[in-house]
Write a protein that holds these residues in place. Structure first.
Motif, PDB file in Angstrom:
ATOM      1  N   LEU A  87       0.858  -1.186   0.000  1.00 33.20           N
ATOM      2  CA  LEU A  87       0.000   0.000   0.000  1.00 33.20           C
ATOM      3  C   LEU A  87       0.892   1.232   0.000  1.00 33.20           C
ATOM      4  CD1 LEU A  87      -2.780   1.349   0.244  1.00 33.20           C
ATOM      5  CD2 LEU A  87      -2.533   1.149   2.735  1.00 33.20           C
ATOM      6  N   LEU A  88       0.881   1.956  -1.120  1.00 32.49           N
ATOM      7  CA  LEU A  88       1.704   3.150  -1.261  1.00 32.49           C
ATOM      8  C   LEU A  88       0.868   4.385  -1.005  1.00 32.49           C
ATOM      9  CD1 LEU A  88       2.727   1.152  -4.001  1.00 32.49           C
ATOM     10  CD2 LEU A  88       4.622   2.608  -3.307  1.00 32.49           C
ATOM     11  N   THR A  89       1.303   5.204  -0.059  1.00 38.39           N
ATOM     12  CA  THR A  89       0.588   6.424   0.288  1.00 38.39           C
ATOM     13  C   THR A  89       1.563   7.596   0.292  1.00 38.39           C
ATOM     14  OG1 THR A  89       0.930   5.991   2.648  1.00 38.39           O
ATOM     15  CG2 THR A  89      -1.157   5.235   1.680  1.00 38.39           C
ATOM     16  N   PRO A  90       1.076   8.798  -0.023  1.00 35.13           N
ATOM     17  CA  PRO A  90       1.957   9.972   0.002  1.00 35.13           C
ATOM     18  C   PRO A  90       2.509  10.218   1.418  1.00 35.13           C
ATOM     19  CG  PRO A  90      -0.052  10.459  -1.197  1.00 35.13           C
ATOM     20  CD  PRO A  90      -0.257   9.135  -0.502  1.00 35.13           C
ATOM     21  N   LYS A  91       3.759  10.626   1.470  1.00 35.53           N
ATOM     22  CA  LYS A  91       4.389  10.936   2.758  1.00 35.53           C
ATOM     23  C   LYS A  91       3.703  12.134   3.411  1.00 35.53           C
ATOM     24  CE  LYS A  91       8.965   9.149   1.653  1.00 35.53           C
ATOM     25  NZ  LYS A  91      10.381   9.474   1.424  1.00 35.53           N
ATOM     26  N   ALA A  92       3.880  12.268   4.709  1.00 37.90           N
ATOM     27  CA  ALA A  92       3.318  13.397   5.458  1.00 37.90           C
ATOM     28  C   ALA A  92       3.755  14.704   4.804  1.00 37.90           C
ATOM     29  CB  ALA A  92       3.774  13.351   6.909  1.00 37.90           C
ATOM     30  N   GLY A  93       2.826  15.635   4.704  1.00 36.45           N
ATOM     31  CA  GLY A  93       3.117  16.928   4.106  1.00 36.45           C
ATOM     32  C   GLY A  93       2.911  16.966   2.603  1.00 36.45           C
ATOM     33  N   ARG A  94       2.684  15.811   1.974  1.00 38.59           N
ATOM     34  CA  ARG A  94       2.452  15.756   0.526  1.00 38.59           C
ATOM     35  C   ARG A  94       0.944  15.743   0.266  1.00 38.59           C
ATOM     36  NH1 ARG A  94       7.359  14.778   1.802  1.00 38.59           N
ATOM     37  NH2 ARG A  94       8.956  14.350   0.263  1.00 38.59           N
ATOM     38  N   THR A 138       5.456   6.426   0.725  1.00 39.55           N
ATOM     39  CA  THR A 138       5.789   5.413   1.722  1.00 39.55           C
ATOM     40  C   THR A 138       4.988   4.167   1.368  1.00 39.55           C
ATOM     41  OG1 THR A 138       6.141   7.060   3.449  1.00 39.55           O
ATOM     42  CG2 THR A 138       5.643   4.834   4.183  1.00 39.55           C
ATOM     43  N   ALA A 139       5.568   2.998   1.599  1.00 42.19           N
ATOM     44  CA  ALA A 139       4.855   1.754   1.292  1.00 42.19           C
ATOM     45  C   ALA A 139       4.717   0.908   2.547  1.00 42.19           C
ATOM     46  CB  ALA A 139       5.598   0.971   0.214  1.00 42.19           C
ATOM     47  N   ALA A 140       3.488   0.455   2.811  1.00 42.45           N
ATOM     48  CA  ALA A 140       3.215  -0.455   3.921  1.00 42.45           C
ATOM     49  C   ALA A 140       3.039  -1.855   3.337  1.00 42.45           C
ATOM     50  CB  ALA A 140       1.954  -0.029   4.661  1.00 42.45           C
ATOM     51  N   ARG A 141       3.741  -2.824   3.909  1.00 43.32           N
ATOM     52  CA  ARG A 141       3.639  -4.219   3.473  1.00 43.32           C
ATOM     53  C   ARG A 141       2.506  -4.869   4.253  1.00 43.32           C
ATOM     54  NH1 ARG A 141       5.751  -9.362   4.898  1.00 43.32           N
ATOM     55  NH2 ARG A 141       6.314 -10.601   3.064  1.00 43.32           N
ATOM     56  N   LEU A 142       1.497  -5.337   3.529  1.00 44.49           N
ATOM     57  CA  LEU A 142       0.315  -5.945   4.133  1.00 44.49           C
ATOM     58  C   LEU A 142       0.217  -7.396   3.672  1.00 44.49           C
ATOM     59  CD1 LEU A 142      -2.234  -3.072   3.381  1.00 44.49           C
ATOM     60  CD2 LEU A 142      -0.879  -3.385   5.455  1.00 44.49           C
TER      61      LEU A 142
END
Length: 143
Positions: A92-99, A130-134
């Motif tokens: 799951l790829l999400t924009p970093k904080a502040g983006r 950032t990528a979270a491994r699920l």
């Protein structure tokens, strides 16, 4: 186990960090013009062309680009599980904080378990992502 390409010089490529190996089938969801093209190219170089969400293949990994406002995360994670192999991984790829489009970590920590997934790690997926491994919890059976 031998070193994979990209590790020989001591530098791990994104494909190494994501555990992508030659021959794996990687499905991409949520593509838009803001994705990290360097990451996509690195993964495609390792496994071949990324397949889209209309694939009929069983996939080894899902690359899910998700931004705040992209819809219901639970539903998207559930959709990602459909073609995923029992031992497959959702990144799951999400924009970093502040983006633009930043997703609060609490949204991931609430949606993933509801979809039957648990987060095992987080990696830097580029300048803006950032990528979270699920993964499905060990011992969980697909119905």
């Amino acid at each position: 186990m031998s070193a994979t390409a990209g590790q020989a010089d001591g530098v791990r490529s994104p494909a190494d960090r994501f555990g992508i190996e030659p021959g794996m089938v990687v499905m991409e969801m949520g593509y838009d013009d803001d994705v990290d093209e360097d990451l996509r190219e690195s993964l495609a170089e390792r496994c071949g062309e990324l397949v889209d969400e209309d694939t009929d293949e069983v996939v080894d990994a899902v690359l899910l680009w998700y931004r705040d406002g992209d819809g219901d995360l639970f539903e998207l994670l559930t959709d990602a599980l459909g073609p995923l192999a029992d031992t497959g991984v959702v990144w799951l790829l999400t924009p970093k904080a502040g983006r633009d489009g930043h997703v609060e970590p609490s949204e991931v920590s609430e949606s993933a378990p509801t979809a039957g997934l648990q987060q095992t790690s987080t990696v830097n997926a580029g300048k803006d992502w950032t990528a979270a491994r699920l993964v499905s919890p060990r011992g969980a059976k697909k119905k």
